[in-house]
Design a protein around this motif. Sequence first.
Motif, mmCIF file in Angstrom:
data_model
loop_
_atom_site.group_PDB
_atom_site.id
_atom_site.type_symbol
_atom_site.label_atom_id
_atom_site.label_comp_id
_atom_site.label_asym_id
_atom_site.label_seq_id
_atom_site.Cartn_x
_atom_site.Cartn_y
_atom_site.Cartn_z
ATOM 1 N N ALA A 193 0.835 -1.205 0.000
ATOM 2 C CA ALA A 193 0.000 0.000 0.000
ATOM 3 C C ALA A 193 0.869 1.255 0.000
ATOM 4 C CB ALA A 193 -0.951 -0.001 1.199
ATOM 5 N N ARG B 24 1.094 4.121 -2.998
ATOM 6 C CA ARG B 24 0.948 5.562 -2.750
ATOM 7 C C ARG B 24 2.186 6.327 -3.220
ATOM 8 N NH1 ARG B 24 -2.811 7.792 -3.143
ATOM 9 N NH2 ARG B 24 -3.979 6.820 -1.492
ATOM 10 N N TRP C 262 -4.238 1.915 2.914
ATOM 11 C CA TRP C 262 -4.424 2.745 1.725
ATOM 12 C C TRP C 262 -5.613 3.650 1.923
ATOM 13 C CZ3 TRP C 262 -8.619 3.099 -1.572
ATOM 14 C CH2 TRP C 262 -8.424 3.831 -2.731
#
Length: 86
Positions: free
Chosen positions: A44, A48, A82
């Motif tokens: 996650a 990002r 997330w």
Amino acid sequence: DYDGAIEAFNQAIRLGEPVSALTLTYLTAAHQALGETSVATEYARELRRAWPQFRADAALSRFYADKVVAQHVISLLNEAGWTSRT
């Protein structure tokens, strides 16, 4: 089959296939579903970092005709840390 999905993505990566935002999305969700939260969290974070504007929720909502399935994957992503940026 989360284990099978992870293996398929990892094999594709080993064979030199590109890693996309969706690759990381599904790896995050699959690891989270298996209770491998630390691994899922790392994916996650990578998602990002590499694709800061990627809207997994929007992409998954378009890919799945069944919104329940899309929401399940999104929930797994959220559990892994997330969050969607609009």
